[in-house]
Design a protein around this motif. Structure first.
Motif, short mmCIF file in Angstrom:
data_model
loop_
_atom_site.label_atom_id
_atom_site.label_comp_id
_atom_site.label_asym_id
_atom_site.label_seq_id
_atom_site.Cartn_x
_atom_site.Cartn_y
_atom_site.Cartn_z
N TRP A 1 0.84 -1.18 0.00
CA TRP A 1 0.00 0.00 0.00
C TRP A 1 0.88 1.24 0.00
O TRP A 1 1.60 1.50 0.97
N ALA A 2 0.84 2.01 -1.10
CA ALA A 2 1.64 3.25 -1.20
C ALA A 2 3.09 3.00 -0.82
O ALA A 2 3.72 3.79 -0.11
N GLY A 3 3.62 1.86 -1.25
CA GLY A 3 5.01 1.52 -1.00
C GLY A 3 5.26 0.71 0.25
O GLY A 3 6.37 0.21 0.44
N LEU A 4 4.24 0.56 1.11
CA LEU A 4 4.43 -0.12 2.39
C LEU A 4 3.78 -1.50 2.37
O LEU A 4 2.62 -1.66 1.99
N GLN A 5 4.54 -2.50 2.83
CA GLN A 5 4.02 -3.85 2.99
C GLN A 5 4.29 -4.30 4.42
O GLN A 5 5.39 -4.10 4.95
N ILE A 6 3.29 -4.92 5.06
CA ILE A 6 3.46 -5.40 6.42
C ILE A 6 3.32 -6.92 6.46
O ILE A 6 2.72 -7.53 5.56
N GLU A 7 3.88 -7.51 7.51
CA GLU A 7 3.91 -8.97 7.64
C GLU A 7 3.84 -9.33 9.12
O GLU A 7 4.44 -8.66 9.96
N GLY A 8 3.09 -10.38 9.43
CA GLY A 8 3.00 -10.84 10.81
C GLY A 8 2.98 -12.36 10.88
O GLY A 8 2.43 -13.02 9.99
N HIS A 9 3.60 -12.92 11.93
CA HIS A 9 3.65 -14.37 12.13
C HIS A 9 3.34 -14.69 13.58
O HIS A 9 3.70 -13.94 14.50
N PHE A 10 2.71 -15.84 13.79
CA PHE A 10 2.55 -16.39 15.14
C PHE A 10 2.79 -17.89 15.05
O PHE A 10 2.14 -18.59 14.27
N ALA A 11 3.76 -18.38 15.84
CA ALA A 11 4.11 -19.81 15.78
C ALA A 11 4.31 -20.35 17.18
O ALA A 11 4.93 -19.71 18.03
N GLN A 12 3.80 -21.55 17.43
CA GLN A 12 4.01 -22.25 18.69
C GLN A 12 5.10 -23.31 18.49
O GLN A 12 4.95 -24.20 17.66
N GLN A 13 6.20 -23.16 19.24
CA GLN A 13 7.30 -24.12 19.16
C GLN A 13 7.31 -25.02 20.39
O GLN A 13 6.91 -24.61 21.48
N GLN A 14 7.79 -26.24 20.21
CA GLN A 14 7.94 -27.16 21.34
C GLN A 14 9.28 -26.92 22.00
O GLN A 14 10.32 -27.00 21.35
N ALA A 15 9.25 -26.58 23.28
CA ALA A 15 10.48 -26.23 24.00
C ALA A 15 10.71 -27.20 25.16
O ALA A 15 9.77 -27.76 25.72
N SER A 16 11.98 -27.37 25.51
CA SER A 16 12.36 -28.22 26.63
C SER A 16 12.57 -27.35 27.85
O SER A 16 13.40 -26.44 27.84
N ALA A 17 11.80 -27.60 28.91
CA ALA A 17 11.93 -26.82 30.14
C ALA A 17 11.74 -27.74 31.33
O ALA A 17 10.70 -28.38 31.47
N SER A 18 12.75 -27.84 32.17
CA SER A 18 12.70 -28.68 33.39
C SER A 18 12.30 -30.11 33.07
O SER A 18 11.53 -30.73 33.80
N GLY A 19 12.82 -30.61 31.97
CA GLY A 19 12.60 -32.01 31.63
C GLY A 19 11.27 -32.31 30.99
O GLY A 19 10.95 -33.48 30.71
N THR A 20 10.45 -31.29 30.72
CA THR A 20 9.15 -31.51 30.08
C THR A 20 9.07 -30.72 28.78
O THR A 20 9.81 -29.75 28.59
N GLN A 21 8.18 -31.15 27.90
CA GLN A 21 7.97 -30.45 26.64
C GLN A 21 6.80 -29.48 26.78
O GLN A 21 5.68 -29.89 27.11
#
Length: 367
Positions: A153-173
């Motif tokens: 739009w008038a030279g401007l483009q926007i982008e957005g993402h949302f992602a859920q990743q599996q992380a290791s914390a205190s021995g649990t996922q």
């Protein structure tokens, strides 16, 4: 916008046309590198400028300006014939989406990150081998990613993402959300923009600090080439057995992440300047200089630069040569990386506090 995009198919959703194409690249280069420790490497490697890959993309016209799209892309190591990631069939990207010229594009699946896709705007290497920003590291792609890209739009483009990743914390996922935002403004020969992400620390993580990566860039096409300036502020770097700054807190290629490195409490500022010049329609030369500054005061600083040349044998085949150097301060341990990670690469005492120099000559073919 998403509701309007979906509704636009209406009664005219009957498919009118569709296409599927195969694409890819083969990028092989000879790498000579030396460390001030006295160690040397002479190797044939993959991925100086554009990691070898094989991809499939498709588009179907659904009518009313609406299209269905998909992309499947796998990385390859052309020097051995092996896949880049033995745990995934399509490690680079695998997504499906809907696109409309008026409302934008919605994608779901494994996708490149917003900072990663802006590599062409960073420096004369397109943020690959020789780039100081690339040596620091760039979060590349994430699983389970929902993304929206607007029209321009008038030279401007926007982008957005949302992602859920599996992380290791205190021995649990557990899941950790990663939010990305980007804005790119193009006005004639001048482009400026921002792309960044924030990854929330998982519940019960050993260190309760968010990982962030904020990237701003500007470039100007002066006719015979471009001038580039870029700045990164991030805490996404960690020590490993390969060097004091050879790893990352948030995985640079998606998948499992962890919050166990105290480096998450350390912020770095990276400044880089670059320029290139078209000697002829087929020959381009360029140079860059950059510095990594450890704002925590721990002295994990580094600086360096590169010069290079690219010669187009055709629209698909390019020869290139590059010389780069990077000096680590006594407590720093950064090392070079290309479009693919260097393998083999210097490790440990050949990296920490060392000055690294390299010369590469390669051929890249796109198909």
């Amino acid at each position: 916008m998403t509701l309007a995009l979906l509704a636009s198919c209406g009664a005219s959703a009957q498919a009118q046309s569709s296409s599927v194409s195969i694409y890819g690249s083969i990028d092989q280069y000879f790498n000579h590198m030396s460390s001030s420790s006295g160690a040397k490497l002479n190797t044939l490697q993959d991925g100086k400028d554009l990691r070898s890959r094989l991809g499939f993309r498709g588009v179907e016209d659904l009518g009313g300006g609406l299209q269905a799209k998909f992309l499947l892309e796998m990385g390859l190591s052309a020097n051995s014939g092996a896949s880049a990631d033995s745990t995934r069939a399509f490690d680079r990207q695998s997504w499906v989406g809907l696109a409309h010229a008026q409302y934008g594009e919605l994608r779901l699946g494994r996708q490149n990150s917003a900072p990663f896709t802006k590599g062409d705007y960073t420096d004369f290497t397109a943020r690959t081998l020789g780039s100081i920003i690339n040596n620091f590291g760039v979060p590349a792609r994430f699983d389970n990613d929902l993304a929206y890209m607007s029209p321009r739009w008038a030279g401007l483009q926007i982008e957005g993402h949302f992602a859920q990743q599996q992380a290791s914390a205190s021995g649990t996922q557990v899941s950790t959300p990663i939010v990305q935002l980007a804005a790119d403004y193009l006005n004639g020969p001048t482009r400026v923009g921002y792309a960044g992400l924030v990854a929330k620390a998982p519940q019960n993580a050993a260190l309760n600090a968010n990982v962030f990566y904020h990237y701003t860039y500007a470039n100007h096409d002066y006719g015979q080439g471009k001038l580039y300036a870029a700045y990164v502020r991030s805490n996404n770097v960690a020590a490993t057995a390969n060097g004091n700054n050879a790893g990352s807190v948030l995985s640079n290629v998606g998948g499992v992440v962890s919050w166990t490195s105290t480096s998450v409490n350390r912020t770095f500022d990276i400044v880089q300047l670059s320029a290139d010049y078209k000697v002829s329609p087929v020959l381009r030369v360029g140079a860059l200089w950059g510095r990594i500054h450890d704002s925590s005061g721990a002295g994990q600083n580094a600086s360096g630069g590169a010069i290079g040349a690219y010669y187009s044998l055709s629209k698909r085949t390019t020869l290139s040569a590059l010389y780069e150097t990077m000096k680590n301060d006594p407590n720093a341990g950064f090392r070079p990386a290309g479009s693919a990670g260097l393998s083999p690469n210097f490790t440990g005492s050949d990296v920490n506090g060392r000055t690294l120099k390299g010369f590469q000559f390669g051929v890249l073919h796109r198909f």
